[in-house]
Design a protein around this motif. Structure first.
Motif, PDB file in Angstrom:
ATOM      1  N   VAL A  69       9.219  11.745   1.217  1.00  0.00           N
ATOM      2  CA  VAL A  69       8.968  10.486   0.528  1.00  0.00           C
ATOM      3  C   VAL A  69       7.486  10.456   0.154  1.00  0.00           C
ATOM      4  O   VAL A  69       6.622  10.609   1.024  1.00  0.00           O
ATOM      5  N   LEU A  80      -8.291   2.765   0.593  1.00  0.00           N
ATOM      6  CA  LEU A  80      -7.201   3.631   1.051  1.00  0.00           C
ATOM      7  C   LEU A  80      -6.875   4.653  -0.043  1.00  0.00           C
ATOM      8  O   LEU A  80      -7.054   4.376  -1.223  1.00  0.00           O
ATOM      9  N   PRO A 115       4.921   8.026  -1.663  1.00  0.00           N
ATOM     10  CA  PRO A 115       4.498   6.819  -2.368  1.00  0.00           C
ATOM     11  C   PRO A 115       3.128   7.043  -3.017  1.00  0.00           C
ATOM     12  O   PRO A 115       2.275   7.740  -2.458  1.00  0.00           O
ATOM     13  N   LEU A 127       4.334  12.939   9.731  1.00  0.00           N
ATOM     14  CA  LEU A 127       3.577  11.833   9.133  1.00  0.00           C
ATOM     15  C   LEU A 127       2.303  12.418   8.539  1.00  0.00           C
ATOM     16  O   LEU A 127       1.206  12.203   9.027  1.00  0.00           O
ATOM     17  N   LEU A 144       5.482  11.065   3.845  1.00  0.00           N
ATOM     18  CA  LEU A 144       5.919  11.771   5.041  1.00  0.00           C
ATOM     19  C   LEU A 144       7.093  12.669   4.691  1.00  0.00           C
ATOM     20  O   LEU A 144       7.689  12.546   3.633  1.00  0.00           O
ATOM     21  N   ASN A 192       0.319   8.998  -0.365  1.00  0.00           N
ATOM     22  CA  ASN A 192       0.641   9.041   1.050  1.00  0.00           C
ATOM     23  C   ASN A 192       1.942   9.778   1.234  1.00  0.00           C
ATOM     24  O   ASN A 192       2.291  10.628   0.448  1.00  0.00           O
ATOM     25  N   PHE A 223       0.315   4.433  -4.585  1.00  0.00           N
ATOM     26  CA  PHE A 223      -0.052   3.029  -4.843  1.00  0.00           C
ATOM     27  C   PHE A 223      -1.479   3.033  -5.370  1.00  0.00           C
ATOM     28  O   PHE A 223      -2.432   3.241  -4.616  1.00  0.00           O
ATOM     29  N   THR A 245       0.798  -1.226   0.000  1.00  0.00           N
ATOM     30  CA  THR A 245       0.000   0.000   0.000  1.00  0.00           C
ATOM     31  C   THR A 245       0.831   1.277   0.000  1.00  0.00           C
ATOM     32  O   THR A 245       0.284   2.367  -0.187  1.00  0.00           O
ATOM     33  N   GLY A 246       2.123   1.168   0.245  1.00  0.00           N
ATOM     34  CA  GLY A 246       2.955   2.361   0.322  1.00  0.00           C
ATOM     35  C   GLY A 246       2.792   3.125   1.624  1.00  0.00           C
ATOM     36  O   GLY A 246       3.399   4.181   1.804  1.00  0.00           O
TER      37      GLY A 246
END
Lengths: 328, 328
Positions: free
Chosen positions: B72, B84, B74, B106, B90, B88, B76, A98-99
């Motif tokens: 970072v 989800l 990601p 986060l 952080l 995403n 997905f 899911t990353g």
């Protein structure tokens, strides 16, 4: 809201140490890397000359692993002047499905130290002569100690020779090694003597000019060069690489840009003569074939090793019920 | 042992929102980037086709800032199937003096959303015609809403036109914009009509074929293209870039590799005609000189923006006494 595991260096030191389990974990990462299915982008590297610092970011996706790590390694070389270590860093473990962030490992470089030493053990396991009585190390830092401890796991030698530019540091390193491994360990003033008397040598320096010369090679020797990890660094005389029976590395593309192949290529070392360590482990390429050969292995450190140790550390932390959970 | 600030998305939403302060913070990052003193390495990008995912890592060091961020991100793209979000991520804020970790944010991409929208406001502030009555947006996601809200801070238009491939999403986006900004907002079926009737247009799509055509340009128009951020993405017809009076971008090297200059270069757009937005802000290059010109600005998103907003967020968190402290 999800649970994110936070592990500090103190947490990690409770349950992660250099042992054969970790060597296995790192060995599997080498194998996976050689399988060709790993996705490992080039290292992101940022140089900060203003503050005498640098930052590297490594990552790799290994199919079949639950997570992938992104590791950030800052090196700020004026830190010792204010009582702080030069090297720091952390690893972030993301779900490979899911990353999402699974864990933050505020390890200050501890996991890197361990996986780097374990990689040295993997190189020694597959490339050193079957019997090693004396191991040598050039360099006197944390990795000098850890690389010797790691090599001792796979080639239980009885004597260690240490050389460093600073004689006092070399003596102190030899004392530490003797105490922790219960072996005889001696600091020598001449690196040539260290290499000539050893069957296994690890170079662990930040050298930009070779510290290990071709003249010193002798039958039945393996050298692991783990110091070079930046453009311009070079520990091994290119003539030694040309003279060895076998030169291997962890990743050709990295050895060419930040490791020993930088100078060896310029000296005319041919492109088709470099197996990666994972290919030797998986037996798709030949490693050492006789005990009297000279082999050299260049380790630059790979994101695959980081993903492997971070995945292992999270699993082990959950088993040991160690760490802090943050809801995010 | 040191204190590391941990800020979750919920923490950050309490005190960071899109406003003119944030626009100023991001504007200063553009200025710093144009000063030539920022160190900003190429984006580390890892593609994970096996799991329909990708990960980008961005960073930049801005002299004079206390910290530098590593972000970072990601993505997905099968995540929505399991409820989800696709995106995403952080940010990690490091001390620019020691390289030690100061804060973990986060944010699940929240700070990126805000700084990306703020960058749109900076582009509109410096490049849009002085008077904007109608703003248009192509795309209907989070950034469609935020970019319009950001542009409204610097060009308080009274009408918004929305186009998206999915009419229902476009209607819903228009409703949200109308409610949050107290403006008239209408979804249109024809993107050409959106562009022809607007003085300011933002494109916010993941398109790989142009969604905005050269034919639709008209005197007194500014376009901000913020969707393209990966090799192969392209929102603006290269002919539109050739036809515009001015094409600017946040970073030429990124626009050429992940933004609109990928296709515009191939179509013959000359290399010497691209000012960076920071150069226009600092007045070392010319921006819009007349209200009836057509200007286009490509925003790919820079590590300098991340460093700027993360530094600001940590300062604001300390002031507001929000966050969790971890001893590491």
């Amino acid at each position: 809201m999800r649970d994110i595991f936070v592990l500090t260096e103190a947490d990690l030191r409770k349950f992660i140490s250099l042992n054969l389990d970790i060597v296995d974990v790192v060995e599997r990462a080498f194998l996976a890397l050689a399988s060709g299915k790993v996705v490992m982008p080039p290292i992101l590297s940022m140089d900060l000359p203003d503050v005498h610092g640098e930052v590297d970011v490594k990552t790799a996706y290994i199919p079949g692993f639950d997570g992938f790590a992104i590791k950030v390694s800052p090196g700020f070389f004026d830190n010792p002047k204010i009582g702080l270590p030069s090297l720091n860093g952390l690893m972030i473990l993301f779900s490979a499905k899911t990353g999402l962030v699974d864990a933050l490992m505020l390890d200050n470089g501890y996991l890197t130290d361990i996986r780097t030493a374990a990689a040295g053990a993997v190189a020694a396991k597959h490339l050193a002569p079957s019997r090693v009585d004396t191991a040598g190390v050039l360099g006197t830092g944390v990795q000098a100690r850890l690389q010797i401890a790691a090599a001792h796991l796979v080639r239980p030698f009885s004597k260690v020779l240490v050389w460093g530019r600073n004689a006092e540091n070399a003596a102190s390193c030899a004392r530490d090694i003797a105490a922790s491994l219960s072996v005889e360990a001696v600091a020598l003033a001449d690196p040539a003597e260290v290499v000539r008397k050893s069957q296994l040598v690890v170079t662990t320096t930040p050298a930009r000019e070779p510290v290990l010369k071709a003249d010193w090679l002798h039958p039945g020797l393996h050298i692991t060069a783990m110091g070079a990890d930046q453009a311009g660094k070079n520990e091994i005389d290119p003539a030694a690489i040309l003279a060895a029976d076998l030169f291997a590395c962890d990743r050709i593309s990295q050895s060419e840009t930040v490791g020993e192949l930088q100078t060896a290529r310029k000296a005319g070392f041919p492109a088709d003569r470099v197996p990666e360590l994972g290919e030797i482990i998986g037996e798709s390429k030949t490693g050492r074939s006789k005990d009297d050969q000279v082999t050299i292995c260049d380790l630059t450190g790979t994101g695959a090793q980081d993903t492997a140790i971070a995945t292992y550390a999270l699993m082990a932390a959950k088993k040991a019920d160690i760490g802090t959970i943050i809801k995010a």
